[in-house]
Write an enzyme that holds these catalytic residues in place. Structure first.
Site, PDB file in Angstrom:
ATOM      1  N   ARG A  35       0.830  -1.213   0.000  1.00 21.29           N
ATOM      2  CA  ARG A  35       0.000   0.000   0.000  1.00 21.29           C
ATOM      3  C   ARG A  35       0.860   1.257   0.000  1.00 21.29           C
ATOM      4  NH1 ARG A  35      -5.071  -1.607   3.984  1.00 21.29           N
ATOM      5  NH2 ARG A  35      -6.287  -2.619   2.351  1.00 21.29           N
ATOM      6  N   LYS A 221     -20.445 -15.890   1.907  1.00 21.85           N
ATOM      7  CA  LYS A 221     -21.844 -15.553   2.166  1.00 21.85           C
ATOM      8  C   LYS A 221     -22.534 -14.902   0.978  1.00 21.85           C
ATOM      9  CE  LYS A 221     -21.358 -14.978   7.152  1.00 21.85           C
ATOM     10  NZ  LYS A 221     -21.489 -14.053   8.279  1.00 21.85           N
ATOM     11  N   GLY A 377      -9.998  -8.422  -1.079  1.00 24.34           N
ATOM     12  CA  GLY A 377      -8.805  -8.897  -0.379  1.00 24.34           C
ATOM     13  C   GLY A 377      -8.338 -10.293  -0.746  1.00 24.34           C
ATOM     14  N   GLY A 400     -13.646  -3.047  -0.005  1.00 29.60           N
ATOM     15  CA  GLY A 400     -15.011  -2.547   0.171  1.00 29.60           C
ATOM     16  C   GLY A 400     -15.384  -1.480  -0.836  1.00 29.60           C
TER      17      GLY A 400
END
Length: 419
Positions: A35, A221, A377, A400
């Site tokens: 990053r 999920k 991720g 996200g």
């Protein structure tokens, strides 16, 4: 909109919002500096122009000042990467920060302490009693929103221009990502190079589609991917469902899944999504076989079986060879590819085969002219683990943020620059 290449930073102080939320070990050594490296082109452009830099970032999720979340731990490494002796302000709001920012000379860099040490950065009250009434919660929220204005104004006062290079937090309306931009006119705020690339990559996948367009959605999920799946059903030609979601769909269609992960309260939703795909003419691609294990462990006993005939006491931890062939054939024939989520528990070496096969198929399709975007991720960890990152068109840094962009949401950090 002003671009970073059009802007001359000579003699200007730039507040640069980066994502230096890097992992640290117990001795505060950085275990992955990707990053930080991703922000270097933006930071070096400003310095090369003769500008100075005030860096703002998060580290972890502190609920107030805490040594283990201090950005001082990354200071030396940042200085090495930039080739500049980076200064540090122990408190992003303190007098020291204002004095050091004001004294910055061209070519100098100041790193502010973790912005999240202040509740005002996120705009959410802290320290409320568990039994706080709705009125108390509302009053606390109102108070922090009020003090957030001063917090944001002070951050903005350090600089002449604003650069947002933190796509990973673009989906959050934080003081330093969305609100601060209002203090700069449209010719003095812009995306950094990383943010610019992310925005273009997402735009290409959603709006400049070469067909066939295939999305591979993994993850455990269905509930966390509903909005994305529904938005993609109006865009893609093929939707591959992988990972733990497989077993919710399989059970919904009457299959036996043993002790595989499953959201029993989402079985009707899975059937609805199957019907929606049919109605829209989308090829919904589901697993036909699985690599199963008798325990959630790399050392478990394993075998292959049809995905809807998993015995009691066994669970699916990856796709099987037949599914691999189906998935990779679809991918290789695609011209736009989005990959979010592995096919199995790739952290265990014995269950990496499916994810690796998908990654290799994406690389092959990319060589043949497809545009491929890998994000989220675990998918990013996959392509890095298998050494495939350089073979895809773009690897997104924003988990996200990328998912919300794909859902079709307007990201506050992007909207603030475009206003």
């Amino acid at each position: 909109m002003m671009t970073i290449d059009q802007f001359n930073f000579a003699g200007k102080k730039a507040f640069v919002r980066v994502d230096f939320n890097v992992p640290l070990d117990e001795n505060f050594n950085i275990t992955d500096d990707n990053r930080m490296r991703a922000a270097l082109p933006t930071l070096k452009k400003i310095l090369a122009d003769g500008g100075s830099i005030i860096i703002g970032s998060h580290l972890g999720r502190p609920k107030g000042p805490a040594d283990k979340f201090s950005l001082k731990h990354i200071l030396n490494h940042l200085s090495e990467l930039l080739g500049v002796d980076v200064q540090f302000a122990n408190d992003c709001m303190g007098e020291e920060a204002a004095v050091k920012a004001a004294a910055l000379q061209p070519g100098e860099v100041l790193l502010l302490e973790n912005l999240r040490f202040y509740a005002e950065e996120e705009g959410k009250p802290r320290g409320l009693a568990e039994d706080a009434t709705d009125e108390e919660k509302a009053a606390a929220k109102k108070a922090v929103k009020e003090s957030q204005k001063e917090f944001t104004k002070k951050l903005a006062s350090y600089a002449d221009c604003y650069v947002n290079d933190a796509f990973g937090t673009a989906h959050r309306a934080h003081a330093s990502t969305a609100l601060i931009a209002k203090y700069f006119d449209k010719d003095s705020k812009m995306f950094g190079y990383l943010m610019e690339k992310e925005v273009k990559a997402v735009d290409k996948v959603l709006n400049d589609i070469k067909r066939p367009f295939t999305a591979i959605m993994g993850g455990s999920k269905v509930s966390s991917k509903i909005e994305i799946i529904e938005n993609l059903l109006s865009k893609v030609d093929n939707l591959i469902i992988a990972g733990g979601m497989t077993y919710t769909f399989t059970k919904a269609m009457g299959g036996k899944i043993g002790i595989s992960i499953c959201e029993d309260d989402k079985l009707d939703l899975a059937l609805e999504l199957i019907e929606k795909a049919k109605a829209k003419g989308v090829n919904l691609v589901l697993a036909v076989d699985a690599k199963i294990a008798d325990a959630f462990s790399n050392d478990a006993n394993t075998k292959f079986c049809p995905v809807d005939q998993i015995p009691d006491g066994w669970e699916g931890l990856d796709i099987g060879p037949e599914t691999e062939k189906i998935f990779t054939d679809v991918i290789k024939n695609s011209k736009t590819i989005l990959w979010n989520g592995p096919t199995g528990v790739f952290e265990f070496e014995n269950f990496t085969h499916g994810s690796r096969a998908v990654g290799e198929a994406i690389v092959e399709a990319t060589k043949n002219g497809a545009f491929s975007l890998v994000g989220g991720g675990d998918s990013v960890a996959c392509v890095n683990k298998f050494g495939l990152a350089s073979g895809v068109s773009y690897v997104s840094t924003g988990g996200g943020a990328l998912l919300e962009a794909i859902e079709g949401k307007v990201l506050p950090g992007i909207a603030a620059i475009n206003e």
